[in-house]
Motif scaffolding. Sequence first.
Motif, PDB file in Angstrom:
ATOM      1  N   ASP A 105       0.826  -1.217   0.000  1.00  0.00           N
ATOM      2  CA  ASP A 105       0.000   0.000   0.000  1.00  0.00           C
ATOM      3  C   ASP A 105       0.856   1.261   0.000  1.00  0.00           C
ATOM      4  O   ASP A 105       0.602   2.206  -0.738  1.00  0.00           O
ATOM      5  N   GLU A 106       1.863   1.279   0.856  1.00  0.00           N
ATOM      6  CA  GLU A 106       2.643   2.515   1.063  1.00  0.00           C
ATOM      7  C   GLU A 106       3.554   2.835  -0.119  1.00  0.00           C
ATOM      8  O   GLU A 106       3.801   3.990  -0.420  1.00  0.00           O
ATOM      9  N   PHE A 107       4.091   1.798  -0.757  1.00  0.00           N
ATOM     10  CA  PHE A 107       5.082   2.046  -1.817  1.00  0.00           C
ATOM     11  C   PHE A 107       4.533   1.724  -3.218  1.00  0.00           C
ATOM     12  O   PHE A 107       5.282   1.815  -4.197  1.00  0.00           O
ATOM     13  N   ALA A 108       3.241   1.354  -3.307  1.00  0.00           N
ATOM     14  CA  ALA A 108       2.627   1.016  -4.605  1.00  0.00           C
ATOM     15  C   ALA A 108       3.448  -0.041  -5.358  1.00  0.00           C
ATOM     16  O   ALA A 108       3.823   0.150  -6.524  1.00  0.00           O
ATOM     17  N   VAL A 109       3.760  -1.123  -4.653  1.00  0.00           N
ATOM     18  CA  VAL A 109       4.541  -2.225  -5.236  1.00  0.00           C
ATOM     19  C   VAL A 109       3.842  -3.541  -4.895  1.00  0.00           C
ATOM     20  O   VAL A 109       2.834  -3.544  -4.178  1.00  0.00           O
ATOM     21  N   ALA A 110       4.379  -4.636  -5.410  1.00  0.00           N
ATOM     22  CA  ALA A 110       3.936  -5.973  -4.977  1.00  0.00           C
ATOM     23  C   ALA A 110       5.142  -6.656  -4.338  1.00  0.00           C
ATOM     24  O   ALA A 110       6.279  -6.178  -4.467  1.00  0.00           O
ATOM     25  N   THR A 111       4.887  -7.772  -3.657  1.00  0.00           N
ATOM     26  CA  THR A 111       5.991  -8.435  -2.949  1.00  0.00           C
ATOM     27  C   THR A 111       6.123  -9.870  -3.460  1.00  0.00           C
ATOM     28  O   THR A 111       5.134 -10.589  -3.520  1.00  0.00           O
ATOM     29  N   PRO A 112       7.317 -10.277  -3.829  1.00  0.00           N
ATOM     30  CA  PRO A 112       7.498 -11.603  -4.425  1.00  0.00           C
ATOM     31  C   PRO A 112       7.464 -12.725  -3.386  1.00  0.00           C
ATOM     32  O   PRO A 112       7.349 -12.472  -2.181  1.00  0.00           O
ATOM     33  N   ALA A 113       7.636 -13.941  -3.877  1.00  0.00           N
ATOM     34  CA  ALA A 113       7.615 -15.135  -3.012  1.00  0.00           C
ATOM     35  C   ALA A 113       8.576 -14.962  -1.840  1.00  0.00           C
ATOM     36  O   ALA A 113       9.712 -14.503  -2.024  1.00  0.00           O
ATOM     37  N   ASP A 114       8.088 -15.316  -0.655  1.00  0.00           N
ATOM     38  CA  ASP A 114       8.914 -15.331   0.565  1.00  0.00           C
ATOM     39  C   ASP A 114       9.499 -13.971   0.938  1.00  0.00           C
ATOM     40  O   ASP A 114      10.468 -13.892   1.699  1.00  0.00           O
ATOM     41  N   TRP A 115       8.897 -12.884   0.411  1.00  0.00           N
ATOM     42  CA  TRP A 115       9.429 -11.536   0.671  1.00  0.00           C
ATOM     43  C   TRP A 115       9.475 -11.231   2.168  1.00  0.00           C
ATOM     44  O   TRP A 115       8.580 -11.616   2.927  1.00  0.00           O
ATOM     45  N   ARG A 116      10.510 -10.528   2.541  1.00  0.00           N
ATOM     46  CA  ARG A 116      10.670  -9.984   3.900  1.00  0.00           C
ATOM     47  C   ARG A 116      11.132  -8.548   3.757  1.00  0.00           C
ATOM     48  O   ARG A 116      11.806  -8.228   2.763  1.00  0.00           O
ATOM     49  N   PRO A 117      10.846  -7.674   4.752  1.00  0.00           N
ATOM     50  CA  PRO A 117      11.330  -6.286   4.655  1.00  0.00           C
ATOM     51  C   PRO A 117      12.831  -6.269   4.365  1.00  0.00           C
ATOM     52  O   PRO A 117      13.608  -6.970   5.012  1.00  0.00           O
ATOM     53  N   GLY A 118      13.231  -5.458   3.400  1.00  0.00           N
ATOM     54  CA  GLY A 118      14.645  -5.379   2.999  1.00  0.00           C
ATOM     55  C   GLY A 118      14.899  -6.114   1.689  1.00  0.00           C
ATOM     56  O   GLY A 118      15.854  -5.818   0.980  1.00  0.00           O
ATOM     57  N   ASP A 119      14.033  -7.094   1.352  1.00  0.00           N
ATOM     58  CA  ASP A 119      14.174  -7.776   0.058  1.00  0.00           C
ATOM     59  C   ASP A 119      13.651  -6.867  -1.052  1.00  0.00           C
ATOM     60  O   ASP A 119      12.844  -5.953  -0.806  1.00  0.00           O
ATOM     61  N   ASP A 120      14.076  -7.163  -2.286  1.00  0.00           N
ATOM     62  CA  ASP A 120      13.588  -6.397  -3.439  1.00  0.00           C
ATOM     63  C   ASP A 120      12.066  -6.552  -3.572  1.00  0.00           C
ATOM     64  O   ASP A 120      11.516  -7.613  -3.254  1.00  0.00           O
ATOM     65  N   VAL A 121      11.433  -5.482  -4.067  1.00  0.00           N
ATOM     66  CA  VAL A 121       9.982  -5.515  -4.295  1.00  0.00           C
ATOM     67  C   VAL A 121       9.730  -5.469  -5.808  1.00  0.00           C
ATOM     68  O   VAL A 121      10.622  -5.132  -6.582  1.00  0.00           O
ATOM     69  N   ILE A 122       8.513  -5.793  -6.188  1.00  0.00           N
ATOM     70  CA  ILE A 122       8.167  -5.837  -7.614  1.00  0.00           C
ATOM     71  C   ILE A 122       7.477  -4.539  -8.010  1.00  0.00           C
ATOM     72  O   ILE A 122       6.503  -4.121  -7.362  1.00  0.00           O
ATOM     73  N   VAL A 123       7.989  -3.907  -9.060  1.00  0.00           N
ATOM     74  CA  VAL A 123       7.376  -2.657  -9.520  1.00  0.00           C
ATOM     75  C   VAL A 123       6.231  -3.007 -10.470  1.00  0.00           C
ATOM     76  O   VAL A 123       6.247  -4.070 -11.102  1.00  0.00           O
TER      77      VAL A 123
END
Length: 241
Positions: free
Chosen positions: A180-198
């Motif tokens: 919500d905050e960064f208008a992104v999606a999060t990939p498999a097994d994502w954790r804060p600090g991992d790359d996000v999907i644009v």
Amino acid sequence: MEENVSKVCQEMVQMPRIGDPAPAFKAVTTQGEISFPEQYRGSWVILFSHPADFTPVCTSEFMTFATLENEFAALNCKLVGLSVDGLYSHIAWLRTIKEKIQYRGMSNVEVKFPLIEDITMSVAKRYGMIQPGESSTKAVRAVFVIDPKGIIRTIVYYPLSLGRNFDELLRIVQALKTADEFAVATPADWRPGDDVIVPTAGSCGVAKERMENKESDVTCYDWFFCTKKIDQAKVLETIRK
Ligand code: BEZ
């Protein structure tokens, strides 16, 4: 028989889905009466059900939820539990947990979040927590993650025998808030600090630019699959409010 089937179907049709407003109800809880979800507007909330008081898997889960309550609170996320047991059973069980149970380093655990009594199963049925193939007298282990506008954002169901994974429940709230905050999606097994999907390129021009590496902070695996870094500290600072 036909009547039963039609009743079950009617209840199933009413089961809430991701993206639906959380069905409203008033209930008696171990912390007094609540109006759900009105009184939780402005906060994230996890509404979860458990099969029965005084049972071992549920006890381990309640101790874990209570121990993690501050971590959920840091994400502006409140907890609300429910079972089809009565208020006095809930009170007695929570007192036993605090006074007697030591489990995996947890002891003297006080459950401060509300636990709904739902003897009539009206809330449990409304939320699809009674799944007759598993049990028609106990709620399954349902988890509804509801956003500050009262919209259901994630639903997870576990059977009676399987205790929930609390790392995953925290990760769900972290990931939803990050999306919500960064208008992104999060990939498999994502954790804060991992790359996000644009967001996927919406035009041939953007797709071409991305593949030519013109957006310096974006890495593309193909035109439709691009990621970027967001610093872990920035993610945590943003979602912890
Ligand atoms: C339990 O919490 O241990 C439990 C509850 C209902 C059925 C099976 C296990």
